[in-house]
Design a protein around this motif. Structure first.
Motif, mmCIF file in Angstrom:
data_model
loop_
_atom_site.group_PDB
_atom_site.id
_atom_site.type_symbol
_atom_site.label_atom_id
_atom_site.label_comp_id
_atom_site.label_asym_id
_atom_site.label_seq_id
_atom_site.Cartn_x
_atom_site.Cartn_y
_atom_site.Cartn_z
ATOM 1 N N ASP A 1 -12.800 -36.218 -26.325
ATOM 2 C CA ASP A 1 -13.733 -36.828 -27.204
ATOM 3 C C ASP A 1 -15.181 -36.036 -26.801
ATOM 4 O O ASP A 1 -16.004 -35.616 -27.753
ATOM 5 C CB ASP A 1 -14.116 -38.166 -27.023
ATOM 6 N N GLU A 2 -15.346 -35.705 -25.511
ATOM 7 C CA GLU A 2 -16.926 -35.188 -25.248
ATOM 8 C C GLU A 2 -16.465 -33.739 -25.696
ATOM 9 O O GLU A 2 -17.629 -33.126 -26.224
ATOM 10 C CB GLU A 2 -16.993 -35.397 -23.932
ATOM 11 N N ILE A 3 -15.609 -32.958 -25.640
ATOM 12 C CA ILE A 3 -15.435 -31.649 -26.078
ATOM 13 C C ILE A 3 -15.521 -31.743 -27.433
ATOM 14 O O ILE A 3 -16.302 -30.739 -28.166
ATOM 15 C CB ILE A 3 -13.902 -31.123 -25.728
ATOM 16 N N LEU A 4 -14.949 -32.453 -28.312
ATOM 17 C CA LEU A 4 -15.151 -32.561 -30.016
ATOM 18 C C LEU A 4 -16.691 -33.050 -30.249
ATOM 19 O O LEU A 4 -17.025 -32.219 -31.086
ATOM 20 C CB LEU A 4 -14.326 -33.496 -30.424
ATOM 21 N N LYS A 5 -17.508 -33.813 -29.541
ATOM 22 C CA LYS A 5 -18.753 -34.189 -29.750
ATOM 23 C C LYS A 5 -19.631 -32.897 -29.532
ATOM 24 O O LYS A 5 -20.505 -32.694 -30.561
ATOM 25 C CB LYS A 5 -19.050 -35.117 -28.869
ATOM 26 N N ASN A 6 -19.233 -32.183 -28.500
ATOM 27 C CA ASN A 6 -20.416 -31.099 -28.101
ATOM 28 C C ASN A 6 -19.845 -29.925 -29.035
ATOM 29 O O ASN A 6 -20.714 -29.119 -29.471
ATOM 30 C CB ASN A 6 -19.943 -30.564 -26.543
ATOM 31 N N ALA A 7 -18.588 -29.658 -29.235
ATOM 32 C CA ALA A 7 -18.388 -28.608 -30.531
ATOM 33 C C ALA A 7 -18.842 -29.100 -31.699
ATOM 34 O O ALA A 7 -19.142 -28.040 -32.591
ATOM 35 C CB ALA A 7 -16.702 -28.673 -30.471
ATOM 36 N N ASP A 8 -18.965 -30.172 -32.033
ATOM 37 C CA ASP A 8 -19.429 -30.573 -33.475
ATOM 38 C C ASP A 8 -21.221 -30.484 -33.452
ATOM 39 O O ASP A 8 -21.632 -29.820 -34.402
ATOM 40 C CB ASP A 8 -19.414 -32.318 -33.784
ATOM 41 N N THR A 9 -21.831 -30.766 -32.410
ATOM 42 C CA THR A 9 -23.130 -30.560 -32.147
ATOM 43 C C THR A 9 -23.455 -28.741 -32.548
ATOM 44 O O THR A 9 -24.366 -28.600 -32.979
ATOM 45 C CB THR A 9 -23.751 -31.024 -30.903
ATOM 46 N N LYS A 10 -22.765 -28.004 -31.672
ATOM 47 C CA LYS A 10 -22.885 -26.682 -31.874
ATOM 48 C C LYS A 10 -22.406 -26.314 -33.429
ATOM 49 O O LYS A 10 -23.244 -25.276 -33.689
ATOM 50 C CB LYS A 10 -21.973 -25.866 -30.769
ATOM 51 N N ALA A 11 -21.651 -26.692 -33.935
ATOM 52 C CA ALA A 11 -21.134 -26.407 -35.367
ATOM 53 C C ALA A 11 -22.357 -26.581 -36.280
ATOM 54 O O ALA A 11 -22.757 -25.677 -36.991
ATOM 55 C CB ALA A 11 -19.852 -27.107 -35.611
ATOM 56 N N GLN A 12 -22.909 -27.750 -35.996
ATOM 57 C CA GLN A 12 -24.095 -27.966 -37.045
ATOM 58 C C GLN A 12 -25.414 -26.959 -36.810
ATOM 59 O O GLN A 12 -25.617 -26.360 -37.734
ATOM 60 C CB GLN A 12 -24.520 -29.592 -36.662
ATOM 61 N N GLN A 13 -25.714 -26.543 -35.636
ATOM 62 C CA GLN A 13 -26.489 -25.835 -35.181
ATOM 63 C C GLN A 13 -26.182 -24.580 -35.846
ATOM 64 O O GLN A 13 -27.122 -23.797 -36.321
ATOM 65 C CB GLN A 13 -26.760 -25.790 -33.842
ATOM 66 N N TYR A 14 -24.997 -23.820 -35.466
ATOM 67 C CA TYR A 14 -24.811 -22.602 -35.924
ATOM 68 C C TYR A 14 -24.680 -22.648 -37.213
ATOM 69 O O TYR A 14 -24.995 -21.469 -37.888
ATOM 70 C CB TYR A 14 -23.157 -22.395 -35.113
ATOM 71 N N GLN A 15 -24.007 -23.512 -38.026
ATOM 72 C CA GLN A 15 -24.224 -23.366 -39.351
ATOM 73 C C GLN A 15 -25.402 -23.260 -39.974
ATOM 74 O O GLN A 15 -25.605 -22.280 -40.900
ATOM 75 C CB GLN A 15 -23.475 -24.781 -40.162
ATOM 76 N N ALA A 16 -26.441 -23.878 -39.549
ATOM 77 C CA ALA A 16 -27.743 -23.601 -39.873
ATOM 78 C C ALA A 16 -28.280 -22.186 -39.616
ATOM 79 O O ALA A 16 -28.963 -21.461 -40.464
ATOM 80 C CB ALA A 16 -28.587 -24.794 -39.193
ATOM 81 N N LEU A 17 -28.235 -21.863 -38.386
ATOM 82 C CA LEU A 17 -28.616 -20.265 -37.928
ATOM 83 C C LEU A 17 -27.864 -19.371 -38.796
ATOM 84 O O LEU A 17 -28.566 -18.431 -39.322
ATOM 85 C CB LEU A 17 -28.188 -20.220 -36.537
ATOM 86 N N ILE A 18 -26.610 -19.438 -38.876
ATOM 87 C CA ILE A 18 -25.595 -18.382 -39.868
ATOM 88 C C ILE A 18 -26.006 -18.143 -41.326
ATOM 89 O O ILE A 18 -26.317 -17.189 -41.862
ATOM 90 C CB ILE A 18 -24.448 -18.593 -39.686
ATOM 91 N N LYS A 19 -26.597 -19.698 -41.738
ATOM 92 C CA LYS A 19 -26.888 -19.648 -43.315
ATOM 93 C C LYS A 19 -28.365 -18.923 -43.456
ATOM 94 O O LYS A 19 -28.602 -18.312 -44.340
ATOM 95 C CB LYS A 19 -26.794 -21.029 -43.706
ATOM 96 N N LYS A 20 -29.206 -19.509 -42.255
ATOM 97 C CA LYS A 20 -30.660 -18.607 -42.427
ATOM 98 C C LYS A 20 -30.541 -17.259 -42.273
ATOM 99 O O LYS A 20 -31.291 -16.622 -42.897
ATOM 100 C CB LYS A 20 -31.310 -19.557 -41.228
ATOM 101 N N ALA A 21 -29.784 -16.723 -41.322
ATOM 102 C CA ALA A 21 -29.733 -15.364 -40.977
ATOM 103 C C ALA A 21 -28.588 -14.473 -41.955
ATOM 104 O O ALA A 21 -28.644 -13.158 -42.025
ATOM 105 C CB ALA A 21 -29.223 -14.994 -39.717
ATOM 106 N N ASN A 22 -28.087 -15.341 -43.009
ATOM 107 C CA ASN A 22 -26.994 -14.807 -43.903
ATOM 108 C C ASN A 22 -26.054 -13.817 -43.012
ATOM 109 O O ASN A 22 -25.646 -12.752 -43.544
ATOM 110 C CB ASN A 22 -27.920 -13.943 -44.936
ATOM 111 N N ILE A 23 -25.572 -14.471 -42.076
ATOM 112 C CA ILE A 23 -24.500 -13.740 -41.267
ATOM 113 C C ILE A 23 -23.226 -13.947 -41.659
ATOM 114 O O ILE A 23 -22.725 -15.081 -42.043
ATOM 115 C CB ILE A 23 -24.695 -14.118 -39.896
ATOM 116 N N SER A 24 -22.337 -12.928 -42.004
ATOM 117 C CA SER A 24 -20.988 -12.946 -42.261
ATOM 118 C C SER A 24 -19.966 -11.979 -41.846
ATOM 119 O O SER A 24 -20.393 -10.923 -41.650
ATOM 120 C CB SER A 24 -20.929 -13.035 -44.162
ATOM 121 N N LEU A 25 -18.950 -12.452 -41.240
ATOM 122 C CA LEU A 25 -18.090 -11.537 -40.654
ATOM 123 C C LEU A 25 -16.536 -11.085 -41.620
ATOM 124 O O LEU A 25 -15.642 -10.812 -41.255
ATOM 125 C CB LEU A 25 -17.405 -12.034 -39.206
ATOM 126 N N ASP A 26 -16.817 -11.818 -43.037
ATOM 127 C CA ASP A 26 -15.676 -11.485 -43.948
ATOM 128 C C ASP A 26 -15.462 -10.062 -44.427
ATOM 129 O O ASP A 26 -16.163 -9.276 -44.436
ATOM 130 C CB ASP A 26 -15.848 -12.450 -45.158
#
Length: 332
Positions: free
Chosen positions: A307-332
């Motif tokens: 559960d702690e792994i999942l919680k820490n992964a979720d915290t990072k996911a929210q942070q990364y989502q905001a950063l990736i959106k702000k910087a318009n980063i895509s690897l598609d």
């Protein structure tokens, strides 16, 4: 007229149900007799890297516990997808695992939107391994003495200060995007394919600075060609007590750039098997010799629950989502 089974038929049906259950649950499904055959751990990290070195140590210790061979299969490249696909095709019985970092868990869905892939929908975390901090590294010849000097140079000439990373969407890249967001500066990103080439370039002044883990940069650092301005963490690390935190070096206190690494299994592995793997890995991580080896890399062994792994992964996911959106980063 409704059919009512006779006692003999009831016994036959019960026996058939048990037989089908035994076929549906593979050997070792209850955990007590796992593993029943050799185990393979796929890893997204290259041979000789810090995560590879400590994984091999853990694998050796697990092999002694389990009395089965535990093989490390390196599948670097492809943003982690080469290792992910290899493990994803394996039978969900616990005998095939994969070693991934928090960015594979938290950033891939935002970086590769067209793939519609979520790592944690394909895999279950089974055990934590370690967390590593990142240093702010510059050439030994750099005029900057602290992070305040770096930020002053970036503010004086927006877009003139360059930083390197070990790939688009890596912690080194996203960490720098976070620094830009916190301070309002604009810098130029230079992604590298080879980590060794990155720190040679920093040492030569080809790029002004980079985030760096200790194992990846220690060769250039020990040669006196690299300096650490700060550690991007809330507190100093015992391996380099003389290196200040980013906040102590004149940067934003909120900047905490780290990555954690864990073991995962394809979805469908029975819970008792996952629980056994978790418990046995934590036993290995508690061994003094193992902890000392982790310490040489500045890797912090983790005793997290799933559960702690999942919680820490979720915290990072929210942070990364905001950063990736702000910087318009895509690897598609």
């Amino acid at each position: 007229m409704r059919f009512l089974p006779t006692p003999r038929r009831r016994l036959l049906l019960a026996a058939l149900s048990l037989a089908w259950a035994s076929l549906a649950w593979p050997a070792g499904a209850q955990g007590s007799d796992f593993p029943s055959k050799p185990v393979t751990v796929y890893t997204a990290f290259a041979v000789g890297s810090g995560p590879d070195a400590v994984l091999r140590l853990v694998a050796n210790r697990l092999a002694l516990q389990w009395k089965q061979s535990v093989t490390v299969d390196n599948r670097p490249g492809g943003g982690g997808f080469i290792a992910i696909e290899a493990a994803r095709r394996a039978a969900p019985d616990g005998h095939s695992l994969v070693q991934l970092d928090s960015e594979h868990l938290a950033a891939l869905p935002s970086l590769y939107k067209s793939r519609n892939f979520d790592t944690l929908k394909a895999f279950d975390p089974v055990a934590p391994l370690f967390r590593t901090p990142f240093m702010v590294a510059v050439s030994a010849q750099s005029p900057w003495k602290n992070v305040s000097d770096l930020l002053a140079a970036a503010k004086a000439k927006p877009g003139s200060v360059s930083y390197g990373s070990w790939g688009v969407g890596s912690p080194g890249h996203l960490g720098a995007e976070w620094l830009e967001m916190l301070t309002g500066v604009e810098m130029v990103h230079a992604p590298y394919k080879e980590v060794s080439q990155l720190y040679t370039s920093v040492a030569n002044g080809d790029v002004a600075w980079s985030f760096a883990s200790i194992p990846s940069s220690q060769g250039v650092y020990k040669a006196g060609k690299l300096r650490y301005l700060a550690v991007a963490a809330p507190k100093r690390i015992p391996q380099l007590p003389e290196v200040p935190t980013v906040a102590e070096a004149g940067g934003p206190a909120a900047l905490d750039v780290n990555s954690f690494v864990s073991l995962l299994a394809p979805k469908g592995v029975p819970a008792p098997v996952r629980a056994k793997i978790h418990a046995d890995v934590l036993k290995v991580l508690a061994e003094p010799e193992v902890r000392e080896r982790f310490n040489t890399f500045a890797f912090e062994p983790l005793n997290w629950s799933v559960d702690e792994i999942l919680k820490n992964a979720d915290t990072k996911a929210q942070q990364y989502q905001a950063l990736i959106k702000k910087a318009n980063i895509s690897l598609d």
